[in-house]
Structures are given as C-alpha cells and as structure tokens.
Design an enzyme around this catalytic site. Structure first.
Site, short mmCIF file in Angstrom:
data_model
loop_
_atom_site.label_atom_id
_atom_site.label_comp_id
_atom_site.label_asym_id
_atom_site.label_seq_id
_atom_site.Cartn_x
_atom_site.Cartn_y
_atom_site.Cartn_z
N GLY A 486 0.80 -1.03 0.19
CA GLY A 486 -0.02 -0.14 0.13
C GLY A 486 0.84 1.19 0.02
O GLY A 486 2.10 1.27 0.18
N SER A 487 0.14 2.30 -0.20
CA SER A 487 1.19 3.57 -0.08
C SER A 487 0.23 4.50 0.83
O SER A 487 -0.81 4.63 1.13
CB SER A 487 0.87 4.29 -1.37
N GLY A 488 1.02 5.46 1.30
CA GLY A 488 0.64 6.52 2.54
C GLY A 488 1.16 7.86 2.06
O GLY A 488 1.31 7.96 1.08
N SER A 489 0.80 8.71 3.15
CA SER A 489 0.99 10.14 2.95
C SER A 489 2.72 10.22 2.40
O SER A 489 2.80 11.35 1.80
CB SER A 489 0.75 10.77 4.23
N PHE A 490 3.48 9.51 3.22
CA PHE A 490 5.03 9.81 2.99
C PHE A 490 5.68 8.82 2.07
O PHE A 490 7.03 8.61 2.33
CB PHE A 490 5.74 10.35 4.21
N GLY A 491 5.08 7.76 1.66
CA GLY A 491 5.69 6.56 1.10
C GLY A 491 5.05 5.45 0.70
O GLY A 491 3.62 5.52 0.62
N VAL A 493 4.82 1.03 1.29
CA VAL A 493 4.84 -0.32 2.16
C VAL A 493 5.12 -1.29 1.46
O VAL A 493 4.20 -1.67 0.43
CB VAL A 493 4.16 -0.28 3.27
N LYS A 507 8.49 0.23 5.19
CA LYS A 507 8.14 1.50 4.85
C LYS A 507 9.06 2.28 4.29
O LYS A 507 9.73 2.61 4.96
CB LYS A 507 7.33 1.80 6.01
N ASP A 602 -3.49 11.25 13.33
CA ASP A 602 -3.89 10.79 12.09
C ASP A 602 -4.65 9.43 12.21
O ASP A 602 -4.43 8.46 11.43
CB ASP A 602 -2.88 10.76 10.93
#
Length: 764
Positions: A486-491, A493, A507, A602
C-alpha cells in the site's frame, strides 16, 4: 405466564380486573405501550412482574394507586418518564426494581427527590434503580429510607456529588452498589454502621481521599469493589482482619506503598485486583497462602525482586497478571503446579533465564505473554505452547527455537578445566586487540567521512537489528510492485521475506515529498520508545541521506479500511467490537501509559492494521505529537485526513489527546455503519455524526450496517441494543467542544463493559 415467550402487544383487558392480586409476565418477548392508567384498575394488586420484556410507556404514576402493592419488578424494559413522588403511597412496598429502563428525574434541583418519597415505604427491602438516566445527586435525607432496606442498587445512573453521611443509618444493608457514576468527595465514615454488609461496589467514580479504615469493622464483608477512583494513600492494614473477604477490587485507585503484611493472611480470598496503582516492594512468599485464589491481577505497579516460588501453591488460580512491573530473576518452575491456569501475563518486566519447559504440562493455558523481558534459550513447543504466536515472546534477549526465531545453538559438552583457562586467555587477548582495531576504525571513519559518499547507517536504537539498503532491496525483490502492500502520505509499504522466513512490512519514505524526513524521524522517535501490543512494532531501520526506511511487524490481515470497504468478508459485531477495544487500548496507552502524553493525530481505518488473530494495531506515527507535561494542547500546521480530524484541529491546528478521541469516535461510527465520513450521501447540512444522532435511539436500525442484522436472527434485538450503545458512545467522543469529550480511559472501560454485556446476552 413467566418464560412462555409470548409475543406481540399485551391485551389490556388482562389488567382490567379489580380482583387480580398477582401479574407476572417476566422474561417474555412482550412488547407495546402499557396504559398510563393501569394502576387504577388494580386496587388489590400485590405483585407485578414485567421484567425482561420490550414494554414502553409511563406507568409509574398510575401504579402508585395500587396501595396494596408489595412487589414491583419492571426491570429490563423501555419505560420512560419521571419517577413520581406519589410512590410514597405504596406503604406496603417491599421490592422496587426498575433497573435498566429510561426513567428520569425531573427535579429542577437535580436532587433525586423520588428517594425522599420512598421514605414512607417502611417495609422496603430491595431498591434497584440502576441503569436509568437519573443524572442527579443523592438527597441528604437518604438515611431516612426504610431501616429494613437490605439491597440498594443504583449503578450507572449518572449520580453526582458526594455520598451523604446519613446513609450510615441504613444499618441493615446487605449489599450497596453505586458503581459507574460520578460520585465525588470522600466515602463517609458512617459506613462503619453497615455491620451486616456483605457486598459493596463503588467502582468507576471520582471518589477522593484514603480508603477508610471503617471498612475493617464490617466483619461480614465478602465483596469490596472500589476500583477506578481517585483514592490516595495505602491499603488499610486492618483489612487483613476481615476474614470474610472473597472479592477485592482496588484497581486503578492511585494506591501507593506496599500491600500490608496482614493482607496476605486472607487465605480464602477468591479474586484480587490491585492493578494500575503505585504499589512497591517485592511479592512476599506469603502469596502462597491464597490457596483458594482463582484471579490475581497486580499488573501496572512498581513491584521489584523475584516471583516467589511459593506462587506454585495457587493450584486453583485461573488468571495471573503481573505485567508492567519491575520483576527480576527467573520464572519459577513451581508454576507447573498451577494446573487450572488459563491466562498468564508476565510481559514488560526484567525477567531472566529460560522459560521453564515444565509449563508445557499446564492443560488449560490459553493466553501466555512474556514479551519485553530478558529471557533466553529455547521456547517450549509442547502442550499449549504449540498454539502461541510470536506475539507472546516479542523483544526478549535471546529466545530461540520457534518457527519465527533463529534455531537454538547446539549445546556442547563441558570443556576441561585447561581448555577453559586457554579460552579465557584468548578472549582477554582478543578483547584488547579488538578494542585497538575499533579505535583505529573510528578514527579513520571520521577522517573519511568528509570525502566518502553517504552510505546506509543504522539509527542509534539499541533494540533494532542491523539491516542495509541492499538487504531490504533483496527481500522485497527490488521493491517490486508485486510486493507493494500500500501507499501512504510519505511513501510506500512493501512486503519483505527474510532468509529466516520472517515477514516484514518495509515502509520506504519518498524523500522528494515535503515533510518525509521529519515524518521518518518522528516515527523513529515514537516507535523506539513505545511498547504496547496494540501499536505496530518497529523491527529495524535504515537511514542515509538519500534513503530512509522502517521495517515493521507484518500484519497479514491488512487494514480495517479494507475489511470494511474492500474485502468481501464480513466482520461480525464481536470482531468489530474487539478491534475497537484493541485500538482504544493502544490510544489509552499513548495518552496515559507513557511518561509523556502522545497524540497520534492521524487516526483512521487505513492506519489500523490487523494481525493473524485479527488483533488491531495502530500504525503510522509520522505526524504524532509528544505533549509536554504543561502542554495539554499544542498548535501545528500539519493537517491529517479530513473527515476524521476534530473541529479545533481543522480550523485552528490545535492538537490534544481529545483530538484522537474525536477521530476514534468517527471510526466507531464508520465501523458499525459502514459509511465513510466523506460518503456521497453526506452534504454540508448532513454529516456522519448528525445522521447517527438524528436516528438515535428510536431509529438506530436505519444506520447500522445491514450485514450485521438478519431478521430471522433470534438475537437481533440484543445486537441492535449493543450497537446502539456503541454509537451513543461514539457521539460522546465527537462533541464539538474538546473538554466535553469522553477521555480514552472512559471509552476503553465503556467498550469493555459493552462487550461483556453483549457476550452475556448472546451466550445461551
């Protein structure tokens, strides 16, 4: 007609008889509104039993006309209205049970004045008014109630202020339950007159002061529940003289010092909970005197020293919790004698040595946790240990042998005396040489640092294993898209499978994004300090000027968001409730369990990950804030995910632990309605919270996730009640004013109670 499971509205004509003396429709499925004039037709009625149905209406005023009434049981219905003063006309009343309804107090003074009217009922023996929204305070004349009163239940009523000292006049009380209210002040010393008292529950209030020594006068006392209050001081030493004590709950009450020696002489005690205090000293050998004990919880204290071997004498003990202390030494081999043990938690201590192989003989052991100790050697693999996962053994010094750990080294025979001497000499010489080599290496490293290109360096965190960029690239197949989780706010995984078979979630931070460097540093800062089973665990880190990554504990069941909105599988009510309790437990630790309060900032379903046992773990601490001792609220320019952020966070950038509570409340709503806060059905005029508020409680079925309710399910009404109480809790978490929100300690307790009640309701 008890227990006939009659259905449908009751026939009013059954009540229209002047000769009826007893009416009993207890524990049926009857429903409908009873007439408010019911009492006028029943002048000779002596007993009315309507408990455990679905009745509605406001009938108490009329019932007060039945002047011969002795027994009135209306518990577990949906009756409403104020409790009238005319109940004082029931001069012969012996039992008054209206628990678990929606009766209220309409007095402007907020005094529970109906209690004053009941002082006319001189034969009253049982008064059960618990679980009604009374929201008032006890009248000072409470002591004028019947001297025959034996049982007084008023838990979960919203009762405020102090317990009046006149309550001591009720000298024939056998049981007194005022739990889960908002009582303050001191426990009145007049309790010393409760010489017949056997059970008292004042838990979950805000009572102050020391635990009064007057409890020691109550030589018939068998159950003492004072947990979750704001006491101070020590456990009264004279409690050891109350040999009738069987259940003692003094958990989370700010008690300090040591448990007095005399207390350990209560050899017939069955359950003891003193967790969440500041108790010190060591566990005495006399703990073995509690031979009848079935439950012992001394967790979250300051105990030092060894676990005494005499603990093995507790052969009836089923649950033992000693986690989060400072215990040292070995796990006693004598625990093998505790054959009834089902739950054993020794985590977060300083225990050493090996896990005794003899514990494999414990036939009923279902939960075992020795994480965060200094244990070494092979993990037992027989008996109950075959069912335990790595979560039971996290972060120890050198455990081995389990599938997820390195294999244990072979044991060689003892060397001869000569070989040992030679080995010591070699090691000593080697140490000197090694020290010289390291010194030279450090000096040369400093000289080369300015001219060499930056390489991967390990963060200075003692608990992290060593890893390099090349290793991470190898175990993720070159950070291949097929390994992307998956992807998040800063990169992004990635899933990585190590050579030893362990699976990591890698991550990788996108350093081109603004704030990525700071996010990496913040996650390292927070995760390296925190240890809790409901927070994701960082295993290692890799950092250079052009590459930063964290290796985290892999969660095979993905995120809560996927289970709610992507997966075709349906989470049951019990699973959803369990996950929310996990998240609440993690948040409570962040807010209260660490030396500095931490706001996650968050919280959302995609940041709640589920392990192989569907246990919830909070992740992504990239914008978390550490609140100083004098900084309950701080300001930030960093914004989290819209829909989940509190109003003061979105408008003014104000962060506090209350901001997390708001986010948690929104997630509670989403979990049980399956509606995202940004669902297309919502507009500026209607949001998720307002939708639930407008449908609660009468039309709550309209907002509940349809997958959770099936008309043919016999337990559907119980399930609706459970979810309704959860959604009511979510509303108290999401008020606009931060100071009006429930805190995470209260939220966690409320969810645990809801789960317990739900299990009781659905268990045959």
């Amino acid at each position: 007609m008890g227990e006939n499971k009659l259905r449908g509205p009751i026939l009013l004509k059954l009540f229209n008889s002047s000769t009826v003396r007893l009416i009993s429709f207890a524990e049926n499925d009857l429903s409908g509104e009873l007439p408010s004039t019911i009492g006028a037709f029943l002048p000779n009625l002596e007993g009315l039993y309507l408990g455990g149905n679905e009745f509605t209406g406001t009938i108490l005023t009329s019932i007060s006309n039945a002047s011969r009434l002795r027994m009135l049981h209306l518990g577990m219905n949906h009756f409403t209205g104020a409790i009238p003063h005319s109940l004082g006309n029931l001069r012969l009343l012996e039992q008054f049970a209206i628990w678990k309804n929606d009766f209220s107090e309409d007095s402007l003074s907020k005094e529970l004045s109906f209690i004053i009217s009941l002082t006319n009922c001189k034969h009253l023996r049982r008064l059960w008014i618990d679980e009604n929204p009374l929201n008032g305070f006890l009248p000072k004349s409470i002591g004028n109630l019947s001297s025959s009163l034996e049982s007084f239940h008023a838990g979960s009523c919203g009762i405020k202020n102090e317990i009046p000292s006149s309550i001591g006049n009720l000298s024939n009380l056998v049981e007194l339950f005022f739990e889960n209210n908002s009582l303050t002040g001191l426990i009145p010393t007049t309790i010393k007159w409760f010489l017949k008292l056997q059970r008292i529950d004042l838990s979950d209030n805000q009572i102050l002061g020391a635990i009064p020594s007057e409890f020691c006068n109550l030589l018939n006392l068998g159950e003492l529940r004072l947990g979750q209050n704001m006491f101070s001081g020590m456990v009264p030493s004279c409690l050891g003289n109350v040999t009738t004590l069987r259940y003692v709950y003094l958990n989370s009450t700010n008690l300090s010092s040591m448990i007095p020696t005399s207390f350990w002489s209560l050899k017939y005690i069955l359950e003891l909970d003193m967790s969440g205090n500041y108790l010190t000293g060591s566990l005495p050998a006399e703990i073995g005197n509690f031979k009848a004990l079935v439950y012992l919880n001394l967790s979250n204290n300051q105990y030092l020293g060894r676990i005494p071997s005499t603990i093995g004498a507790l052969q009836d003990l089923q649950e033992l919790s000693l986690e989060r202390n400072k215990l040292q030494g070995l796990i006693p081999d004598s625990m093998k004698n505790m054959l009834q043990l089902r739950h054993l938690d020794l985590s977060f201590n300083n225990l050493e040595g090996e896990i005794p192989n003899s514990l494999q003989v414990l036939p009923d052991l279902q939960y075992f946790n020795v994480s965060y100790n200094r244990l070494r050697g092979p993990i037992p693999h027989g008996g109950p240990f075959a069912n335990f996962t790595n979560l039971s053994f996290l972060s120890n010094e050198a455990l081995c042998g389990a599938p997820w750990l390195q294999p244990c080294a072979s044991k060689f025979e003892h060397e001869s005396r000569t070989k040992r001497i030679v080995m010591i000499v070699l090691l000593t010489s080697g140490s000197v040489i090694l020290a010289l080599v390291i010194s030279i290496f450090l000096i040369r490293s400093k000289l080369r640092k300015k001219i060499l290109a930056p390489t991967q360096n390990l963060l200075p965190m003692a608990t992290f294993e060593r890893v390099s960029f090349h290793e991470l690239r190898q175990i993720t197949n070159g950070f291949n898209e097929s390994n992307l989780l998956g992807s998040g706010s800063f990169g992004s995984v990635y899933k990585g499978i190590c050579e030893n078979g362990m699976v990591w979630a890698i991550k990788v931070f996108d350093l081109q994004l603004e704030g990525a460097f700071k996010s990496f540093d913040r996650e390292c800062e927070v995760l390296s300090c925190l240890r809790h089973r409901n927070l994701t665990r960082v295993i290692t880190a890799c950092s250079s000027l052009d590459f930063k990554a964290l290796a985290l504990e892999y969660m095979p069941n993905g995120s809560l968001e996927k289970w709610l909105h992507v997966n075709h599988h349906v989470l049951s009510i019990r699973q959803r409730l369990g996950i929310m309790i996990d998240v609440a437990s993690g948040l409570e630790y962040l807010h209260y369990g660490y030396s500095t309060p931490i706001a996650h900032c968050d919280l959302k379903p995609s940041n709640i990950l589920l392990d192989e046992d569907m246990v919830g773990h909070i992740c992504d601490f990239g914008i978390a804030k550490l609140l100083g001792d004098e900084e309950s609220v701080i300001q930030t320019k960093t914004l989290a995910t819209f829909g989940y952020i509190a109003p003061e966070y979105g408008l003014e950038g104000l962060i506090s632990t209350s901001s997390d509570v708001y986010s948690f409340g929104i997630i509670l709503m989403e979990t049980f309605t399956k509606r995202k806060p940004k669902d297309e059905m919502f507009t500026e005029e209607l949001n998720l919270r307002r939708w639930i508020q407008e449908c609660s409680p009468d039309s709550v079925i309209q907002v509940i996730d349809a997958d959770l309710l099936h008309p043919e399910d016999k337990m559907v009404q119980r399930k609706i009640e459970c979810i309704s109480s959860i959604l009511q809790l979510s509303l108290s978490c999401t008020t606009d004013a931060p100071e009006e929100r429930t805190n995470m300690k209260e939220v966690l307790r409320a969810l645990q109670k809801i789960k317990l009640q739900f299990i009781k309701d659905i268990t045959p």
